[in-house]
Design a protein around this motif. Structure first.
Motif, short mmCIF file in Angstrom:
data_model
loop_
_atom_site.label_atom_id
_atom_site.label_comp_id
_atom_site.label_asym_id
_atom_site.label_seq_id
_atom_site.Cartn_x
_atom_site.Cartn_y
_atom_site.Cartn_z
N VAL A 36 58.56 -33.11 11.23
CA VAL A 36 58.90 -31.69 11.23
C VAL A 36 58.33 -31.00 9.99
O VAL A 36 57.81 -29.88 10.07
CB VAL A 36 60.43 -31.49 11.34
CG1 VAL A 36 60.82 -30.04 11.13
CG2 VAL A 36 60.94 -31.99 12.68
N ILE A 37 58.39 -31.66 8.84
CA ILE A 37 57.82 -31.09 7.62
C ILE A 37 56.31 -30.94 7.77
O ILE A 37 55.73 -29.93 7.36
CB ILE A 37 58.19 -31.95 6.39
CG1 ILE A 37 59.67 -31.79 6.08
CG2 ILE A 37 57.34 -31.59 5.19
CD1 ILE A 37 60.19 -32.71 5.00
N ALA A 38 55.65 -31.93 8.36
CA ALA A 38 54.20 -31.83 8.59
C ALA A 38 53.88 -30.66 9.52
O ALA A 38 52.91 -29.94 9.30
CB ALA A 38 53.67 -33.13 9.16
N ALA A 39 54.70 -30.45 10.53
CA ALA A 39 54.49 -29.32 11.45
C ALA A 39 54.71 -27.99 10.72
O ALA A 39 53.96 -27.03 10.93
CB ALA A 39 55.42 -29.42 12.64
N LEU A 40 55.69 -27.94 9.83
CA LEU A 40 55.95 -26.73 9.06
C LEU A 40 54.79 -26.43 8.11
O LEU A 40 54.32 -25.29 8.00
CB LEU A 40 57.25 -26.86 8.28
CG LEU A 40 57.74 -25.65 7.51
CD1 LEU A 40 58.00 -24.49 8.46
CD2 LEU A 40 58.99 -25.98 6.73
N VAL A 41 54.29 -27.46 7.44
CA VAL A 41 53.13 -27.29 6.55
C VAL A 41 51.91 -26.88 7.35
O VAL A 41 51.12 -26.03 6.91
CB VAL A 41 52.88 -28.58 5.73
CG1 VAL A 41 51.57 -28.51 4.99
CG2 VAL A 41 54.03 -28.84 4.78
N MET A 42 51.74 -27.43 8.54
CA MET A 42 50.62 -27.05 9.41
C MET A 42 50.70 -25.57 9.75
O MET A 42 49.69 -24.86 9.71
CB MET A 42 50.63 -27.89 10.69
CG MET A 42 49.57 -27.48 11.69
SD MET A 42 47.92 -28.01 11.26
CE MET A 42 47.97 -29.67 11.83
N GLY A 43 51.88 -25.08 10.05
CA GLY A 43 52.05 -23.66 10.34
C GLY A 43 51.73 -22.78 9.15
O GLY A 43 51.07 -21.73 9.29
N ILE A 44 52.16 -23.20 7.97
CA ILE A 44 51.89 -22.42 6.76
C ILE A 44 50.40 -22.41 6.45
O ILE A 44 49.82 -21.36 6.13
CB ILE A 44 52.72 -22.98 5.58
CG1 ILE A 44 54.20 -22.70 5.81
CG2 ILE A 44 52.26 -22.38 4.26
CD1 ILE A 44 55.12 -23.43 4.85
N VAL A 45 49.76 -23.57 6.54
CA VAL A 45 48.32 -23.64 6.26
C VAL A 45 47.53 -22.84 7.30
O VAL A 45 46.57 -22.14 6.95
CB VAL A 45 47.85 -25.11 6.21
CG1 VAL A 45 46.35 -25.21 6.14
CG2 VAL A 45 48.48 -25.83 5.02
#
Length: 121
Positions: A36-45
């Motif tokens: 989930v954190i990786a998906a959140l970082v993906m959205g931010i990037v």
């Protein structure tokens, strides 16, 4: 609710990417929170860095008729891997992984739309 659903769909897409394509994986011992954190970082990037990269690479993107966007998407996946528990085995794997991730995300978004889980506005 829409943000949470989109985050969960992105997390599922990242998880499925690691199952389908061997060049991208999560670190051993990574749990659901790491995905989930990786998906959140993906959205931010994708929201902050990707537009800048696309603007800077616009001349090359025009010359390649948009194919350089695949490289930009690979760079985005590479950046997410550098900041999270996601592992990418190389830059070529990042480009292929970005293409596979786009296809998986497209299918999941279509499924969410077909099931009526996304609010229409």
């Amino acid at each position: 609710m829409g943000f949470v659903l989109r985050l969960l769909v992105s997390a599922l897409a990242l998880y499925l990417l690691t199952r389908v394509y061997g060049g991208v994986s999560f670190a051993p011992g990574a749990d659901v929170l790491s995905v989930v954190i990786a998906a959140l970082v993906m959205g931010i990037v994708n929201a902050l860095v990707r537009p800048v990269l696309l603007l800077l690479s616009l001349p090359v993107n025009i010359l390649t008729l948009g194919l350089f966007t695949l490289v930009v998407n690979g760079v985005v996946l590479w950046l997410v891997a550098a900041a999270t528990a996601l592992n990418v085995s190389g830059f070529g794997a990042a480009i292929v992984g970005a293409v596979v991730l786009a296809v998986i995300s497209w299918v999941l978004d279509a499924l969410v739309g077909a099931l009526g889980l996304e609010r229409r506005q």
